[in-house]
Write a protein that holds these residues in place. Structure first.
Motif, short mmCIF file in Angstrom:
data_model
loop_
_atom_site.label_atom_id
_atom_site.label_comp_id
_atom_site.label_asym_id
_atom_site.label_seq_id
_atom_site.Cartn_x
_atom_site.Cartn_y
_atom_site.Cartn_z
N ALA A 91 0.86 -1.19 0.00
CA ALA A 91 0.00 0.00 0.00
C ALA A 91 0.89 1.23 0.00
N ILE A 92 0.38 2.30 -0.60
CA ILE A 92 1.17 3.54 -0.69
C ILE A 92 0.23 4.73 -0.81
N SER A 93 0.64 5.87 -0.27
CA SER A 93 -0.11 7.12 -0.40
C SER A 93 0.88 8.26 -0.43
N GLY A 94 0.44 9.37 -1.04
CA GLY A 94 1.30 10.55 -1.12
C GLY A 94 2.08 10.66 -2.39
N THR A 95 1.90 9.72 -3.34
CA THR A 95 2.64 9.76 -4.59
C THR A 95 1.77 10.16 -5.77
N SER A 97 -0.71 8.34 -6.80
CA SER A 97 -1.40 7.12 -7.20
C SER A 97 -1.26 6.11 -6.06
N THR A 98 -2.35 5.49 -5.73
CA THR A 98 -2.33 4.53 -4.62
C THR A 98 -2.20 3.09 -5.12
N GLY A 145 4.03 10.92 2.73
CA GLY A 145 3.04 9.86 2.54
C GLY A 145 3.34 8.67 3.42
N THR A 146 2.62 7.60 3.17
CA THR A 146 2.81 6.36 3.92
C THR A 146 2.99 5.21 2.94
N ALA A 147 3.58 4.16 3.43
CA ALA A 147 3.75 2.95 2.61
C ALA A 147 3.73 1.74 3.54
N GLN A 153 3.50 -0.69 8.18
CA GLN A 153 3.17 0.64 7.67
C GLN A 153 4.05 1.68 8.37
N ASP A 155 5.72 6.07 7.86
CA ASP A 155 5.69 7.35 7.15
C ASP A 155 6.96 7.49 6.33
#
Length: 481
Positions: A91-95, A97-98, A145-147, A153, A155
């Motif tokens: 999982a990823i956020s802040g780029t 595209s998730t 973001g987070t990954a 998980q 930051d």
């Protein structure tokens, strides 16, 4: 909160607290900024490394990724679709595209993906593609973001770098750097500050309390002594003076000086009341005796003596009243007066003098001063009365300019004033000739009144030896502006 110590301790604590909080916030801000800059650098290095491999037409499966757990990677194409993710990324956020599931590139149908071999190359026909692409030299974009990598998980700080493949496909590489170290460092520093700040403030408050208490200890001694002086009414006592040279020592010295002046003033008032009572008792007793005799024997009434005693009592009462007004701080008037005319007027009204008074004033000169006509006339009259009592054959009044002021000098040809007595004669109820009668010598207030009035007009009154051999009283007054 009436205690100075408490107010000083709280004030110092508040000032230190504000300074420490501001300094702590500044330290945390600088620390966080530096750590984020380090994370940006790590993320950029990882992103450019992957972008460089893509620009060399390296297949996705052959990308060499260092420490995939600390630097998760996501690659998207021009249409924002995910074409590659690092191993273990769930999982990823802040780029932007998730997505974490790679899909075929939109250009894959027309342009082979990185790493695909073209059969035409083996045949020597050539495809016309460049042998390598390029990596954007622009500064990368950074984001938080987070990954989730291998189920953990965290930051991250992501850097986005664009790369163009030899096939002309533009890809965006997102590589992350963990923020765990930054968060741990900031939390550690914040915890240390939150733990140490109350202790430091407690130390500051305690030290300020003790220092203030020690500094104000002499003040408490001064207060106790002043309270004892007030209770005992003993103005001869003095407050303790500390050996230091600070403001408290200055306060103690000033307090003692004030007590000295106050003691002298009270003593002067006591003497004044005693002398005034003594002076008033004589004419009142004489007048009462004469009236009682006249009541019993009208033919024995000494009417001139009764009138003289009444006049003497009236003059003494007027002198005492004027001294009371002067002691109360009565300010002189600001009328503009001509000293020569004032002297001539005062001399012309003295019809009962035993010795004629000679006036020496230049006719064409103007000697103007500011002040109260009544008080200044009283001064001249007192000086003339004194000269008439001691003169043998001559009394002279001279008015002349003297520097920035006007000098009025009254001279006689009497015995003069001994040099060691020239200041004492200006004290109240002082008469040098104790042998003379009270009727001839007066109450001893005239010269004291004259000097007080001169001083309140900004001038001086002194006594010197006259050329005629007697006394010369010099009244100096500043000229009118």
């Amino acid at each position: 909160m009436r205690s100075v110590r408490a107010r000083a301790a709280i004030g110092a604590t508040l000032v230190v607290a504000v300074a420490l909080v501001a300094a702590g916030l500044a330290v945390l801000s600088v620390l966080r900024t530096n750590l984020i800059d380090q994370a940006d650098l790590q993320a950029e290095v990882a992103a450019r490394e992957v972008a460089g491999q893509l620009a060399l037409d390296t297949a996705y499966a052959d990308l060499d990724l260092d420490d995939e757990e600390d630097h998760p990677v996501q690659v998207t194409d021009e249409e924002g679709r995910v074409v590659f993710v690092s191993k273990g990324l769930r999982a990823i956020s802040g780029t932007g595209s998730t997505g974490v599931s790679p899909v075929p590139s939109a250009s894959a149908g027309a342009t082979p993906s990185p790493g695909d071999d073209d059969d035409d190359d083996d045949d020597g026909g050539g495809s016309g593609r460049p042998e390598r692409g390029e990596v954007s030299s622009d500064d990368p974009d950074f984001s938080d973001g987070t990954a989730t990598v291998d189920g953990k998980q965290a930051d991250y700080r992501f850097a986005a770098v664009e790369a163009t493949t030899p096939a002309g496909l533009t890809l965006t590489v997102h590589a992350g750097a963990p923020l765990a170290a930054e968060q741990e460092a900031v939390n550690t520093v914040r915890g240390a500050m939150l733990t140490g700040l109350p202790l430091l403030l407690a130390v500051v408050a305690g030290v300020t309390w003790l220092v203030t208490r020690r500094a104000l200890r002499p003040v408490e001694g001064i207060r106790r002594e002043m309270a004892a002086i007030t209770a005992s009414e003993d103005l001869a006592r003095r407050v303790p003076e500390p050996g230091s040279r600070d403001e408290i020592a200055a306060l103690a010295r000033t307090t003692n000086e004030t007590l000295t002046v106050l003691e002298a003033s009270v003593e002067r008032q006591r003497r004044f009341v005693a002398d005034a009572s003594h002076e008033l008792r004589s004419p009142i007793a004489s007048l009462r005796t004469q009236l009682e005799v006249a009541e019993a024997h009208p033919e024995l009434l000494d009417l001139p003596g009764a009138v003289a005693d009444t006049v003497r009592l009236q003059v003494l009462a007027a002198d005492l009243l004027l001294l009371a007004r002067l002691d109360a701080g009565e300010k002189p008037g600001a009328a503009r007066l001509e000293a020569g005319a004032l002297v001539r007027e005062e001399v012309s009204q003295r019809t009962g003098d035993r010795i004629p008074v000679t006036v020496e004033v230049a006719e064409d000169a103007a000697y103007e001063v500011n002040g109260s006509r009544g008080q200044l006339a009283r001064v001249i009259g007192n000086l003339l009365d004194n000269a008439q009592r001691h003169a043998e054959d001559r009394v002279t009044v001279e008015v002349a300019a003297d520097g920035s002021g006007v000098r009025v000098e009254v001279r006689d040809d009497g015995a003069g004033v001994p040099e060691d007595e020239r200041e004492r004669i200006f004290e109240r109820f002082v008469r040098l000739d104790d042998a003379r009668s009270r009727d001839d010598g007066g109450a001893g207030l005239g010269l004291a009144i004259a000097r007080d009035v001169a001083a309140r007009h900004g001038g001086t009154l002194t006594v010197h030896r006259a050329p005629e051999g007697g006394a010369a009283f010099r009244l100096w007054l500043p000229r009118a502006a």
